[in-house]
Structure formats: C-alpha cells, structure tokens
Design a protein around this motif. Structure first.
Motif, PDB file in Angstrom:
ATOM      1  N   ARG A 263       0.832  -1.207   0.000  1.00  0.00           N
ATOM      2  CA  ARG A 263       0.000   0.000   0.000  1.00  0.00           C
ATOM      3  C   ARG A 263       0.867   1.259   0.000  1.00  0.00           C
ATOM      4  N   LEU A 266       2.255   1.664  -3.557  1.00  0.00           N
ATOM      5  CA  LEU A 266       1.248   2.169  -4.496  1.00  0.00           C
ATOM      6  C   LEU A 266       0.979   3.654  -4.263  1.00  0.00           C
ATOM      7  N   LYS A 267       0.990   4.072  -3.009  1.00  0.00           N
ATOM      8  CA  LYS A 267       0.812   5.502  -2.723  1.00  0.00           C
ATOM      9  C   LYS A 267       2.012   6.296  -3.225  1.00  0.00           C
ATOM     10  N   ALA A 270       1.689   6.637  -6.963  1.00  0.00           N
ATOM     11  CA  ALA A 270       0.400   7.161  -7.425  1.00  0.00           C
ATOM     12  C   ALA A 270       0.515   8.341  -8.391  1.00  0.00           C
ATOM     13  N   CYS A 275      -3.176   3.618  -8.975  1.00  0.00           N
ATOM     14  CA  CYS A 275      -3.784   2.288  -8.881  1.00  0.00           C
ATOM     15  C   CYS A 275      -5.276   2.391  -9.168  1.00  0.00           C
ATOM     16  N   PRO A 277      -9.158   2.240  -8.812  1.00  0.00           N
ATOM     17  CA  PRO A 277      -9.918   2.258  -7.554  1.00  0.00           C
ATOM     18  C   PRO A 277     -10.414   0.882  -7.104  1.00  0.00           C
ATOM     19  N   GLN A 280      -7.508  -0.987  -5.659  1.00  0.00           N
ATOM     20  CA  GLN A 280      -7.148  -0.418  -4.360  1.00  0.00           C
ATOM     21  C   GLN A 280      -8.140  -0.846  -3.279  1.00  0.00           C
ATOM     22  N   GLU A 281      -9.400  -0.921  -3.639  1.00  0.00           N
ATOM     23  CA  GLU A 281     -10.427  -1.350  -2.687  1.00  0.00           C
ATOM     24  C   GLU A 281     -10.180  -2.786  -2.223  1.00  0.00           C
ATOM     25  N   ILE A 283      -7.259  -4.331  -2.198  1.00  0.00           N
ATOM     26  CA  ILE A 283      -6.044  -4.337  -1.368  1.00  0.00           C
ATOM     27  C   ILE A 283      -6.373  -3.859   0.040  1.00  0.00           C
ATOM     28  N   ASN A 284      -7.211  -2.838   0.142  1.00  0.00           N
ATOM     29  CA  ASN A 284      -7.626  -2.356   1.463  1.00  0.00           C
ATOM     30  C   ASN A 284      -8.413  -3.440   2.211  1.00  0.00           C
ATOM     31  N   LEU A 345      -3.756  -7.526 -10.085  1.00  0.00           N
ATOM     32  CA  LEU A 345      -2.592  -6.708  -9.746  1.00  0.00           C
ATOM     33  C   LEU A 345      -1.394  -7.083 -10.617  1.00  0.00           C
TER      34      LEU A 345
END
Length: 492
Positions: A263, A266-267, A270, A275, A277, A280-281, A283-284, A345
């Motif tokens: 994470r 990826l940030k 960015a 990434c 959405p 990313q969701e 991964i979260n 991914l």
C-alpha cells in the motif's frame, strides 16, 4: 526463458475445467514420471536451480530450470532441455546447452558434482494438454493430477499450468481471470520442485520476511515499479500457505507487513501510476482482514502481558477471538476475491510498467524529500492529549522508512542505515502506545460479546488505561531525533 502461471484447484472442480467452453478436447494426454536430482548438501538448490530427468513419449528428457523470479504467480525461469539416453542426468550435454553463461557453468563445474548427484524425489502426474489462442496469445494449458513422492511419503498434485508460448505475459492473467469466473482457483507461488524440496528438508512453513531489493544506479521507473511491487508481492505470497495451514502468529504478521509495504508503494507511485480504484479497494480489504487477526494476536501475546495477574478467563476469551480471526483471515486467502486481486494486480503491473519514464534515482530523491518534510511536520504537531497525532507521525515514519527501503541501493550505506534505524525506533515507540489504544477497543468488543465476564475485562481495561496515562510515549525525544535526522546521500 519459460513464462508460466500456476493455479491450484480442488479435485472436485477438475470436471469444470474439462468442460469449460474456453477449452476443447485435450490435445494430448501424457503420463509424466520425473526424478529430481541434487547432492546430499543440496548444491543445486542453494544456487537456485532444479534438475530433473523425465520420460515423455518414450524418451528421456533432461531439464534444468534456474534463476528467474515469481511475481503474483507468474513464474519466469531460465530453462535448458535436451534428450538423453538414460534416466540419469548427462552433465556434459547440460554444459553445452548453458553455453557461455558463467553463473550456471560455475555451478555445474563444482568438484565431483557428477558423482555426488542422487535422486531425491519423484513427481508422477497425468498431464492433459490444450493449445489455446486467446486475444492474440498462444497458451499451453496443462492439468496435472498425481503426486510427489519421497521415501514412501506422498503429497497430492492437482494444478493448472498456463505456459505462454507466444504473446504478452499479461495474457496469462487475462485467461486465468476468465477461468476464475467459473472455477474456484488459487495462485501457486511454488512449483513441484520446491514442494519436493520441502519434503527433503522436512521444513514447515517458516515466516518469510521482506528481502533487500537491489536496483541498478541507472534504473528507470519502468524497471523500478515492477521490482518494488514484485518485492512486496513476494513478501505477501510467500506467507500465504503458512497463514492458511499453520498457527504461527509471525507468518500472519509478516503477510500483513507485506500488504502495508504494498500500500505504501502504491501511494508512492500514485503520481505516475495511479492504482485503479477497484484494485485499491480489494487491497484495502485484504489489509483489513489481516489487520483484524493481527490485532488480536498482539493483544493476546503482548498487551495482556502488561496486566499484572491477568485473569485466565480473559486469556481464554482473547485466545478464542484470536483463533476465530485467524480462521477468517485464512478464508479470505482461500476466496476467489483474493485470487482475483492477485491476478488483476499482476496484470496491471505488467501493462503499466512499460509506460513509465524517468530515472528511479531522481524519482526517489524527490519523493523521499517530500516524505521527510511530512514526517517532521507530523512530529511537530504531536501532543500528549491527542493520541491520533502520535499515530499520524507513526504512519509518516512508516511511509518514509518503506520508501527508503525500496530505493536503499541508490543511496550511501552509512546514512541509509542510520536513517532507517531511527525510523524503526520511532515506529516501535509510538507503536507501543497505539497497541494500548487498539487493546481498549478489542476489550470493549469482548465486553459486548461476553457480558458475564465484565469484571475481568473491565479490570484489564482500567489497568491498561492507567498504564497509558502514567507511561506516555516520550514525544519530545522522538521529535528531537527526527529533527536531527538527515536524508542519506545518493550513490554516484
């Protein structure tokens, strides 16, 4: 270079693959019986190679695979293969195939290697093969059903191999995602040889920690992004089986760290490679599943130990909750959502990296400076009466630390070591404080679930709250150390 994607499926789902509309009747059915060779001290394994002799269609085929990488299930390895006249390796033929590759020639020239080789394990499978055209890619699909055997002990094999014969490696992910719509699948990051060696070494599922990442000084971003993200994915995926099948809290801890590193990466990327959405969701979601289980492990193994005379009843309740969360995390890893996440991914990485420009050294310097300034700013705003301010500083320290770890090979070692050591100490000190905050939340959850145990739970909450009040985190020394910290100098 062999490029293939390995997928696991349950035996009861084999019929779904055999009847899948993407596949016709098998082009071939083979019975493959392969012996894997190495020395008693595992010379080939220690050098990252595997050597087998397998009978195919009446001929003995010698194959050595070596080097390469695995990213999100995609195996890329050097492969040398030839016909031999017996069921034992012919090293002379292998040397000719390797040619002038000094790394592998040197491995094969080890003293008395020929005499020290012995068969270690057997792989016996029935292979059904299909040749598929998919979106301009030629893919060989293999369903392997059988076992790996060593000294009478067997482990089952039931897997799909998608080998790219011609085209774009991202096409393997796309094809696998189509299969996943109808068949529950899991990515496999270890091959049959690695599973056989696990039997030889009788090793369990040890925690896998992040490995140091080496980038060339002149690396560009099209090289850096897949290298960094691949490093994070390896950290995650090498702990998968241990989390699903084992009970060691450290394996779950390491997998969670891998997701945190992913994470952060990826940030970091960015601005040049945002990434998607939906990805990313997911991964979260994965981070939340692992985080929930890890929080209970910390409460059980660490935080409750601070409570004098912690009641056995409370320990039992926390253990029950920790085991339940561990099972939930394991089920998340066995779910189609997790497989889809890893396939998507991997595909996104392959398609995004070639589009990037610019030097990794310049990118890292610019972003490390930004992260350092943000860290100092967060540290200046820390206050004892605002626990969230310390938490934000801890997050900033984590992001700066991971970023430098990703690009550490581009910076001078001495300054890098000092910087990382200071940030790690900051994370640890502020983490102890955060553990108490999380513990109070978890104990409140236990209280709602077990009101009959209110007495022991409230005692523990009160004890930890008092400890937090009387032993606050030393924010001033942390601020002082961060103010004195300087980013390392770049290598030239």
């Amino acid at each position: 270079m062999e490029v293939e994607l390995k997928l696991l499926l349950a035996p009861e789902d084999n019929s779904k693959l055999l009847q899948h509309p993407l596949l016709d009747a098998p082009a071939r059915v083979q019975q493959l019986n392969a012996r894997y060779f190495d020395t008693p001290d595992l010379h080939l394994l220690r050098h990252g190679a595997g050597l087998r002799v397998r009978k195919e269609d009446g001929e003995w085929i010698q194959t050595m695979k070596a080097g390469g990488s695995v990213q999100s299930g995609l195996h890329s390895r050097n492969e040398w293969e030839c016909v031999v006249d017996r069921s034992w390796p012919r090293l002379g033929k292998l040397r000719k195939l390797v040619g002038d590759d000094e790394q592998w020639l040197s491995m094969l020239d080890a003293p008395d290697l020929k005499d020290r080789l012995e068969p270690l394990f057997l792989v016996d499978v029935e292979r059904q093969l299909w040749n598929v055209e998919s979106d301009g890619n030629r893919i060989e699909v293999a369903l392997d059903i059988g076992h790996i055997e060593r000294k009478g002990h067997k482990v089952a094999v039931n897997e799909i191999e998608l080998e790219l014969k011609d085209g774009d490696p991202a096409g393997l992910y796309a094809f696998a995602l189509q299969l996943l719509e109808d068949i529950p699948l899991r990515i496999s990051n270890i091959n049959k040889a690695q599973r056989g060696y696990m039997m030889v070494r009788a090793t369990g599922h040890a925690p896998y920690r992040a490995q140091a990442l080496e980038l060339e000084l002149d690396a560009n971003m099209s090289d850096a992004l897949p290298a960094v993200l691949g490093n994070c994915l390896e950290h995650i995926q090498r702990n998968e089986v241990a989390v699903v099948e084992g009970h060691d809290p450290e394996t779950l801890h390491q997998m969670r760290i891998g997701v945190r590193r992913l994470r952060s990466a990826l940030k970091l990327f960015a601005p040049i490679a945002p990434c998607p959405p939906a990805l990313q969701e997911d991964i979260n979601w994965l981070g939340a599943e692992l985080g929930a289980a890890r929080d209970w492990d910390v409460l059980l193994s660490s935080t409750l130990a601070r409570v004098d005379s912690a009641h056995m009843e409370l320990q039992a309740l926390a253990l029950q909750a920790a085991h339940a969360k561990r099972r939930e995390a394991a089920q998340a890893l066995l779910s189609p959502r997790y497989t889809r996440l890893m396939l998507t991914l991997g595909s996104w990485m392959l398609q995004t990296a070639p589009l990037l420009n610019g030097a990794a050294a310049q990118f890292s310097r610019q972003h490390l400076q930004h992260l350092h300034k943000s860290l100092v700013k967060r540290a200046n705003r820390m206050h004892e009466d605002d626990p969230s301010s310390a938490h934000r500083t801890r997050i900033a320290a984590k992001r700066a630390r991971y970023a430098l770890e990703f690009f550490h090979s581009l910076y001078r070692e001495k300054g890098t070591h000092k910087y990382l050591k200071t940030l790690a100490a900051t994370q640890e000190e502020l983490g102890k404080h955060n553990d108490l905050v999380v513990a109070d939340r978890l104990l409140q959850e236990l209280l709602l679930q077990h009101p009959d145990s209110a007495g022991v739970i409230q005692f523990a909450r009160g004890y930890l709250q008092a400890q937090q009040a009387t032993r606050p985190a030393g924010l001033d020394p942390i601020r002082k150390h961060l103010h004195a910290l300087r980013l390392p100098h770049a290598r030239h």
